[in-house]
Write a protein that holds these residues in place. Sequence first.
Motif, mmCIF file in Angstrom:
data_model
loop_
_atom_site.group_PDB
_atom_site.id
_atom_site.type_symbol
_atom_site.label_atom_id
_atom_site.label_comp_id
_atom_site.label_asym_id
_atom_site.label_seq_id
_atom_site.Cartn_x
_atom_site.Cartn_y
_atom_site.Cartn_z
ATOM 1 N N THR A 365 0.864 -1.318 0.013
ATOM 2 C CA THR A 365 -0.204 0.029 0.146
ATOM 3 C C THR A 365 0.956 1.326 -0.150
ATOM 4 O OG1 THR A 365 -1.766 -1.007 1.077
ATOM 5 C CG2 THR A 365 -1.646 1.384 1.189
ATOM 6 N N VAL A 366 0.525 2.208 -0.913
ATOM 7 C CA VAL A 366 1.267 3.569 -0.976
ATOM 8 C C VAL A 366 0.073 4.624 -0.585
ATOM 9 C CG1 VAL A 366 2.803 4.972 -2.287
ATOM 10 C CG2 VAL A 366 2.989 2.744 -2.562
ATOM 11 N N LEU A 367 0.493 5.195 0.159
ATOM 12 C CA LEU A 367 -0.492 6.316 0.778
ATOM 13 C C LEU A 367 -0.028 7.682 0.211
ATOM 14 C CD1 LEU A 367 -0.471 4.270 3.445
ATOM 15 C CD2 LEU A 367 -2.570 5.379 4.023
ATOM 16 N N TYR A 368 -0.753 8.791 -0.291
ATOM 17 C CA TYR A 368 -0.296 9.873 -0.777
ATOM 18 C C TYR A 368 -0.787 11.107 0.261
ATOM 19 C CZ TYR A 368 1.208 7.276 -4.761
ATOM 20 O OH TYR A 368 1.644 5.896 -5.697
ATOM 21 N N TYR A 369 0.071 12.137 0.252
ATOM 22 C CA TYR A 369 -0.309 13.295 1.198
ATOM 23 C C TYR A 369 -0.063 14.664 0.256
ATOM 24 C CZ TYR A 369 -0.554 9.916 4.781
ATOM 25 O OH TYR A 369 -0.790 8.838 5.662
ATOM 26 N N ARG A 370 -0.641 15.521 0.739
ATOM 27 C CA ARG A 370 -0.390 16.923 0.202
ATOM 28 C C ARG A 370 -0.560 17.664 1.544
ATOM 29 N NH1 ARG A 370 0.132 19.908 -4.239
ATOM 30 N NH2 ARG A 370 -0.701 22.150 -4.332
ATOM 31 N N ALA A 371 0.592 18.706 1.807
ATOM 32 C CA ALA A 371 0.752 19.457 3.002
ATOM 33 C C ALA A 371 0.074 18.445 4.377
ATOM 34 C CB ALA A 371 -0.403 20.713 2.699
ATOM 35 N N GLY A 372 0.600 17.241 4.164
ATOM 36 C CA GLY A 372 0.211 16.436 5.510
ATOM 37 C C GLY A 372 -0.872 15.771 5.526
ATOM 38 N N VAL A 373 -1.929 16.019 4.621
ATOM 39 C CA VAL A 373 -2.943 15.564 4.533
ATOM 40 C C VAL A 373 -3.469 14.405 3.582
ATOM 41 C CG1 VAL A 373 -5.519 15.980 4.164
ATOM 42 C CG2 VAL A 373 -4.049 17.625 5.250
ATOM 43 N N LEU A 374 -3.881 13.227 3.600
ATOM 44 C CA LEU A 374 -4.022 12.220 2.904
ATOM 45 C C LEU A 374 -4.890 12.561 1.771
ATOM 46 C CD1 LEU A 374 -3.931 8.989 2.729
ATOM 47 C CD2 LEU A 374 -6.011 8.851 3.700
ATOM 48 N N ILE A 375 -4.455 12.117 0.649
ATOM 49 C CA ILE A 375 -5.492 12.545 -0.846
ATOM 50 C C ILE A 375 -5.694 11.407 -1.538
ATOM 51 C CG2 ILE A 375 -4.579 14.956 -0.928
ATOM 52 C CD1 ILE A 375 -2.677 14.042 -3.031
ATOM 53 N N ALA A 376 -4.881 10.090 -1.363
ATOM 54 C CA ALA A 376 -5.222 9.155 -2.086
ATOM 55 C C ALA A 376 -4.198 7.625 -1.562
ATOM 56 C CB ALA A 376 -4.694 9.388 -3.748
ATOM 57 N N ALA A 377 -4.697 6.669 -2.044
ATOM 58 C CA ALA A 377 -3.761 5.477 -1.757
ATOM 59 C C ALA A 377 -3.770 4.467 -2.869
ATOM 60 C CB ALA A 377 -3.999 4.930 -0.512
ATOM 61 N N ARG A 382 -4.594 -5.783 -0.534
ATOM 62 C CA ARG A 382 -4.821 -5.195 0.762
ATOM 63 C C ARG A 382 -6.274 -4.500 0.668
ATOM 64 N NH1 ARG A 382 1.043 -2.870 2.889
ATOM 65 N NH2 ARG A 382 1.880 -5.092 3.719
ATOM 66 N N PRO A 383 -7.192 -5.335 0.567
ATOM 67 C CA PRO A 383 -8.672 -4.399 0.440
ATOM 68 C C PRO A 383 -8.897 -3.893 1.539
ATOM 69 C CG PRO A 383 -8.767 -6.964 0.595
ATOM 70 C CD PRO A 383 -7.334 -6.790 0.322
ATOM 71 N N LYS A 384 -8.586 -4.166 2.858
ATOM 72 C CA LYS A 384 -8.942 -3.460 4.187
ATOM 73 C C LYS A 384 -8.215 -2.193 3.921
ATOM 74 C CE LYS A 384 -9.761 -7.579 6.879
ATOM 75 N NZ LYS A 384 -9.573 -8.321 7.972
ATOM 76 N N ASP A 385 -7.020 -1.857 3.695
ATOM 77 C CA ASP A 385 -6.179 -0.687 3.386
ATOM 78 C C ASP A 385 -7.120 0.074 2.464
ATOM 79 O OD1 ASP A 385 -4.450 -1.617 5.277
ATOM 80 O OD2 ASP A 385 -2.773 -1.491 3.749
ATOM 81 N N PHE A 386 -7.285 -0.345 1.382
ATOM 82 C CA PHE A 386 -8.329 0.396 0.529
ATOM 83 C C PHE A 386 -9.371 1.093 1.164
ATOM 84 C CE2 PHE A 386 -11.756 0.020 -2.647
ATOM 85 C CZ PHE A 386 -11.616 1.050 -3.448
ATOM 86 N N MET A 387 -10.208 0.265 1.746
ATOM 87 C CA MET A 387 -11.417 0.720 2.346
ATOM 88 C C MET A 387 -11.287 1.606 3.486
ATOM 89 S SD MET A 387 -13.879 -0.731 0.619
ATOM 90 C CE MET A 387 -14.952 0.036 1.531
ATOM 91 N N ALA A 388 -10.179 1.329 4.075
ATOM 92 C CA ALA A 388 -9.855 2.605 5.247
ATOM 93 C C ALA A 388 -9.805 3.703 4.703
ATOM 94 C CB ALA A 388 -8.874 1.821 5.863
ATOM 95 N N VAL A 389 -8.780 3.895 3.500
ATOM 96 C CA VAL A 389 -8.462 5.254 2.933
ATOM 97 C C VAL A 389 -9.796 5.614 2.120
ATOM 98 C CG1 VAL A 389 -7.345 5.956 1.147
ATOM 99 C CG2 VAL A 389 -6.045 4.538 2.717
ATOM 100 N N LYS A 390 -10.496 4.979 1.602
ATOM 101 C CA LYS A 390 -11.769 5.328 0.949
ATOM 102 C C LYS A 390 -12.673 5.977 1.741
ATOM 103 C CE LYS A 390 -14.871 3.738 -2.733
ATOM 104 N NZ LYS A 390 -16.216 3.753 -2.351
#
Length: 419
Positions: A365-377, A382-390
């Motif tokens: 899983t790769v999580l993406y941030y802009r100015a410290g705030v989550l914007i995508a993953a 890892r479907p649980k990671d995907f659902m948590a981010v969504k």
Amino acid sequence: METGTRSARDGVLVVGAGEAGVRVATALRELDYQGRIVVAGDEPHQPYSRPPLSKAFLGGRADEDDLALRTPDYFRAAGIDVRTGRAVTHVELDDASGGEATCADGEVIPFGKLVLATGARARPLPFEGASLEGVCTLRSLRDAATVRDRLAEAERVVIIGAGFIGLEAAAVSSARGLATTVVEREERLLSRVCAEPLSRFLRDRHGEWGVRFELGADVRGLVGDGHRVREVVLADGRVLPADLVLAGVGAVPETTLAEKLGLTVQRGIVVDAECRTSREGVWAVGDCTVAPHPHLPGEVIGAESVQNANDQAKAAAAAIAGVAAPQAPVPWFWSDQRDLKLQIAGISNGHDEYVVRGPDPAELTVLYYRAGVLIAAESVNRPKDFMAVKRALAAGRTIPPAAAADLDVPLKESVADRE
């Protein structure tokens, strides 16, 4: 043939019978829209789903019947007039009363409101030999059927382009035991849409399946024996034997009608959150569009995915029906490559930091941030990671970068309010 009388201009014409166009029509009926709905598609087939073309259909796990978006009986019962083999070539608009669309066969279709769902076309290969037999694209059902038939006879497959279509096709080709080479002009896979860790992960997994990559490589041309392709010649002079070449170098939004109508076009048709174009009474949805960028003010972005097509279609239908627009959903996308299920939530374009949740040879899983705030993953297997981010993105919340990297804590337990 319909007549172009003013009284007939009381309904909606949807130009394009793909996922976006059909969803506009079905969403209108779900909103109890009572007007006439015509969906005009230029392909001869009944409306079908495109994502399986490069996955289950190409791999022989689905046939044409499995791709149907809706049955003819459904369309009849819903009062949706689907006209296949109808390429709309010209549209006349009267801002006060709708307009008329003329098809290639001369049929004239009057309408009150217009929705362009014209999709995108495969980007052609820009070098000599692109018209040889055995050189294919993968955009339509006809394309996919041709590629599937030729895969059954091929021994050496060269795929030009390491985007999602190219990688999905490579997964099918290598699973058949074919010698498969992917040529990509960039230095890594999916360079325009993902960070280096995911590029490396996918390259390693495809490499384990026997796929060979030529990265940072340009193609000079294709060489045939008679009429059929036999070789791919690289810019450095190396030659790759091939009896099947698949062009996966991207798609071009189909904006011909939009340009004729004078709509604002910036690569795609520019639309707002309700999919309104720059002209009153005209909407556009799906792969032919670009919309305001979620992270970069003043910029537009296109999102070529089924989910975006469906979300835009529902927004356009609500505007046409005169009801409140649905809440803006979280963009998401998926790609199947053999035993890999890649799921993407959000738009990573515009990120300034990323966090890798791993490593693991089978998951990532790769999580993406802009100015410290989550914007995508992006998550692989890892479907649980995907659902948590969504869910976090849908709620306007974030996952702190330090917490995201801790594999001992499920992502759903690390969701927090934005500071």
